[in-house]
Design a protein around this motif. Structure first.
Motif, PDB file in Angstrom:
ATOM      1  N   ASP A 119       4.615  11.002   7.265  1.00 50.32           N
ATOM      2  CA  ASP A 119       4.894  11.093   5.831  1.00 50.32           C
ATOM      3  C   ASP A 119       6.295  11.648   5.583  1.00 50.32           C
ATOM      4  O   ASP A 119       7.002  11.181   4.682  1.00 50.32           O
ATOM      5  CB  ASP A 119       3.854  11.975   5.153  1.00 50.32           C
ATOM      6  N   GLY A 123       8.024   8.717   3.893  1.00 48.83           N
ATOM      7  CA  GLY A 123       7.963   9.038   2.475  1.00 48.83           C
ATOM      8  C   GLY A 123       9.247   9.596   1.902  1.00 48.83           C
ATOM      9  O   GLY A 123       9.373   9.730   0.679  1.00 48.83           O
ATOM     10  N   ARG A 126      11.341   5.750  -0.025  1.00 43.62           N
ATOM     11  CA  ARG A 126      10.402   4.620  -0.014  1.00 43.62           C
ATOM     12  C   ARG A 126      11.112   3.271  -0.069  1.00 43.62           C
ATOM     13  O   ARG A 126      10.459   2.235   0.052  1.00 43.62           O
ATOM     14  CB  ARG A 126       9.435   4.735  -1.186  1.00 43.62           C
ATOM     15  N   TYR A 160       2.052   3.145   2.133  1.00 47.17           N
ATOM     16  CA  TYR A 160       3.479   3.049   2.456  1.00 47.17           C
ATOM     17  C   TYR A 160       3.863   1.573   2.565  1.00 47.17           C
ATOM     18  O   TYR A 160       3.750   0.960   3.634  1.00 47.17           O
ATOM     19  CB  TYR A 160       3.774   3.790   3.772  1.00 47.17           C
TER      20      TYR A 160
END
Length: 363
Positions: A119, A123, A126, A160
């Protein structure tokens, strides 16, 4: 009672991960197998009947890492999600023989730590795309019916849309599809080879027809698949062998079903022949020939012979209308020029080009 998968005779679970979902899945999948929980400092026991040990444990290092490349050969930019180590299949050429000296299979169960690390990377931005895979230090799917690792990973990655996951295997397992992943975000992938090599040198793997049937199932479900001719072996009759494999591929798949294919010549650490001899395995014919030590410390077939094989396969594939997604695994610019008349830089960089191909973009 039916025998345990992959001749597993012992399931060893570290106490630190004994309560994880993966440990529970492994216990349920191996009901007739001796099962032990290891406290810190306990030695890893061995299976009393000579079977394999499956060690479910925590991974303490980085989960995401770049593919081990060198500056002398062009790398595809693939990044590895480290889910476990070692493989239950028995391919004579496998580099894992040099990395792992025993039959122990390892699965990393601390997926919470893995997802936290992923993540932080995926993340952060993105809009940045990633092409990742799990098939570097282990087959992506060999233990999937036992661990459910890929299904768990796919559940995490569903949030994702900037990540494409490649699942590379020599099995025909499709249980990962139970996670109902987005077809545009997963690239099911299979290693392929000449029938003679699969029969003699890829013990305990799925037959080529089974791999391609699984690929066809994925294509019909909306996934684009990947195929990897790696390693391409030089042996008497190799032309007929690889021609038969190419022909069979297109009995099962259309060119549009395939995102990309790689071509990689046989290469190995110099100690591999000795390791095979120690195991009582005869030296395969493809290991007896004209080799040179490359800058990466691996023995490689002489470049003119590699180029000859690459040109043969590229031409055969082009005859079926497949060329755009074809690339070399770990070859120099000189080989690219001799076979394709261009270098990865002329494609905008190999990693960027394959990202575009994986995302089904033009160019």
């Amino acid at each position: 009672m039916s025998p345990a998968p992959w001749d597993i005779g012992l399931l060893a679970v570290d106490a630190a991960v004994a309560a994880t979902p993966m440990a529970a899945r492994a216990r349920a999948a191996l009901p007739g197998v001796r099962q032990v929980v290891l406290s810190p400092g306990d030695p890893l026991p061995v299976s009393a009947d000579g079977g394999r040990t499956l060690h479910v444990k925590a991974h303490k290092g980085r989960f995401l890492r770049p593919c081990p490349a060198t500056r002398n050969y062009r790398c595809c930019g693939y990044q590895i999600i480290h889910i476990g180590e070692n493989c239950p299949m028995d391919c004579s050429y496998c580099i894992l023989r040099a990395y792992f000296r025993d039959r122990t299979l390892t699965a990393f169960a601390n997926t919470g730590a893995m997802f936290a690390e992923l993540d932080r990377t995926f993340g952060r931005d993105r809009t940045r795309p990633f092409r990742v895979g799990t098939g570097q230090f282990a087959d992506s799917l060999a233990l999937e019916p036992i661990t459910g690792h890929t299904r768990e990973l796919l559940g995490f990655l569903s949030d994702y849309d900037n990540v494409i996951l490649e699942l590379k295997s020599k099995t025909a397992d499709l249980t990962w599809m139970e996670a109902d992943p987005h077809p545009e975000r997963v690239l099911p992938a299979w290693s392929v080879n000449a029938p003679e090599i699969i029969a003699a040198e890829e013990r305990d793997t799925a037959p080529l027809e089974a791999r391609l049937a699984a690929a066809r199932t994925c294509a019909r479900a909306g996934f684009r698949v990947c195929l990897h001719f790696d390693p391409i072996c030089f042996f008497p009759g190799w032309e007929a062998g690889y021609a038969a494999t190419v022909d069979l591929i297109f009995d099962y798949l259309q060119p549009a079903d395939i995102a990309y294919m790689s071509l990689g010549s046989f290469r190995c650490l110099p100690e591999l022949p000795r390791r095979l001899a120690e195991e009582g395995r005869a030296l395969p014919a493809y290991m007896i020939g004209e080799f040179a030590l490359g800058p990466d410390g691996k023995k490689r077939l002489l470049r003119p012979l590699r180029v000859r094989q690459f040109r043969f396969l590229a031409a055969r594939l082009a005859g079926y209308g497949f060329s755009r997604g074809l690339y070399f695994c770990m070859e120099s610019d000189e080989v690219w020029r001799e076979v394709f008349g261009r270098t990865p830089r002329m494609l905008g960089g190999l990693a960027a080009h394959l990202l575009d191909v994986a995302r089904n973009r033009g160019g």
